[in-house]
Write an enzyme that holds these catalytic residues in place. Sequence first.
Site, PDB file in Angstrom:
ATOM      1  N   ASP A 105      91.496  22.116 -32.903  1.00 44.29           N
ATOM      2  CA  ASP A 105      91.038  21.225 -31.844  1.00 44.29           C
ATOM      3  C   ASP A 105      90.885  21.976 -30.524  1.00 44.29           C
ATOM      4  O   ASP A 105      90.862  23.210 -30.508  1.00 44.29           O
ATOM      5  CB  ASP A 105      92.004  20.040 -31.707  1.00 44.29           C
TER       6      ASP A 105
ATOM      7  N   HIS B  12      92.484  16.444 -26.083  1.00 43.70           N
ATOM      8  CA  HIS B  12      91.873  15.835 -27.268  1.00 43.70           C
ATOM      9  C   HIS B  12      92.725  16.035 -28.513  1.00 43.70           C
ATOM     10  O   HIS B  12      92.947  15.102 -29.291  1.00 43.70           O
ATOM     11  CB  HIS B  12      90.478  16.426 -27.480  1.00 43.70           C
TER      12      HIS B  12
ATOM     13  N   SER C 161      86.550  11.295 -34.293  1.00 46.21           N
ATOM     14  CA  SER C 161      87.674  12.171 -33.966  1.00 46.21           C
ATOM     15  C   SER C 161      88.989  11.586 -34.444  1.00 46.21           C
ATOM     16  O   SER C 161      89.930  12.319 -34.729  1.00 46.21           O
ATOM     17  CB  SER C 161      87.775  12.369 -32.449  1.00 46.21           C
TER      18      SER C 161
END
Length: 538
Positions: free
Chosen positions: A179, A219, A397
């Site tokens: 990520d 994220h 995601s």
Amino acid sequence: MKKQYFLLLLVVVNFSFAQIQDAWVYFNDKPSAATFLANPLTMLTQRSLDRRTAQNIALDITDVPVEQSYITQISAATGITVMAKSKWLNALHIRGTQTDIQALTAFSFVNAVKFANHSLNPNGRISTVSTINKPVNKQYEVQTTYNYGGSQNQIEMLNGHLLHQQNFTGQGKIIAVLDSGFTGVDTAAPFQDLITNNQILGGYNFPDRNANYFSRHNHGTNVLSTMGAFVDGQLVGTAPSAKYYLFITEDVNSENPVEESYWVEGAELADYYGADIINSSLGYFGYDNPAYSHVYADMTGNKTFASRGANMAFNKGIVVVVSAGNSGATANPHIASPADAFGALTIGAVDNLEAYASFSSIGPSFDGRIKPDVCAKGAATTVSTTTGTITTASGTSFSSPVMAGMVATFWSAMPNLTAQQVVSFIRQSADNFNAPTSQKGYGIPDFQQALNIALNIETITTTENTIVYPNPAENQITFQLEKNQKGKVCLYDVLGQKIIEKEISSTNNTIDIQNLSNGVYYYNFESNKVFKGKIIKK
């Protein structure tokens, strides 16, 4: 006038050759392969070797590191910067001018050079855009954020709660998360169980080339929370007992093909440490420089650098879980790389009522394969922020890690399955398995059903009348087969290296082992069914 025009043309051409380009340089061989293969622990951990042994995957030259002398010589070449490397693809990601990069083909060990700018390659695609666009907006497959909590729906939708009730929560499995950053994971309350119980095993920051992986971006924090976070009554991850490696492969400052190379490096490091599952909520299609960008025709399963890496990871026995993307409502609605990979379990998004989420990228792959493979909740998925606030966010995601955690939980219930079997059983359990669509693929898996399928298969396999004798053995082993049965036997040592392969039948069913060293060996017999076991050579 003509002379002036010609002079201008020369200036433009020279400018083109002087521009810094991204490229991959591929090598012919690995001169040190024999030494590494004879000493597997110099290139892989014991856990990685054990995963191969358990799945009857032999070591091969792709496991051998890139030849260091080649890296040294390329690094020393005029105007060349080495950005990343891949042992699986035997390549380096480099930067330099077109002239300096092309000069590398003079090295005898260089097989080929491939520019990220497609128009610079032989028979390459001609870019229709000659200027560099404004930077691509990195969305990390994320949509709108809402302010309500509750992870019950995203787990029960997959019947994951039924596995949790049976005490299957990912124990014994390792998930590598690729990520953009994991800020707050080391301090926020929802992750404290992971920290306290040493379930974060480590990681790496590839863009910065350091071990500071609790950095850069939030994220990955949101993504990890759907798998490993625990806040009683608010958020329970799909695999709270799994262990995790955290790899930063995404550079938030730009969109460049080097991120595909970082992705492959991350996957290779996951393999090195023995990870069972990769989650990647990342996708590659458009780049800041449009000459580097992919097109839908590139989504054929094994063309882009990241997709080739995903396939290699799956071939090494890792389940590769990848978000489908958030382009479903755009002019280019199809999946990106590495979601198109043959070896990727590609995850689309649905809402709380199991309806297709309109932002979720669609299939098929350009060559017509079913993509996405399956779906999970990606609209208003419950996540944790970097400060520990429980909220919701939308995007594939989050459907991807919800699924990756369930893969770990399912695999913890059936630890003897291969990666291929895990993926197959998950697909078979999905509600659209007999009528897949371009939006939802095979649909939404039922992990209790997947477990039932796997248990039934195991029962059939273990009750078949296939006997190997004598065991222990000194000189030969015999496979007792049914009349007219035939198949192929492969014998592996404890490091997972294939040492014998032979076709056998009910009338020719012995294998000579007298020249083998004493110890434990694993066999794999493939016929209309697959039988596995171990023998002892004495």
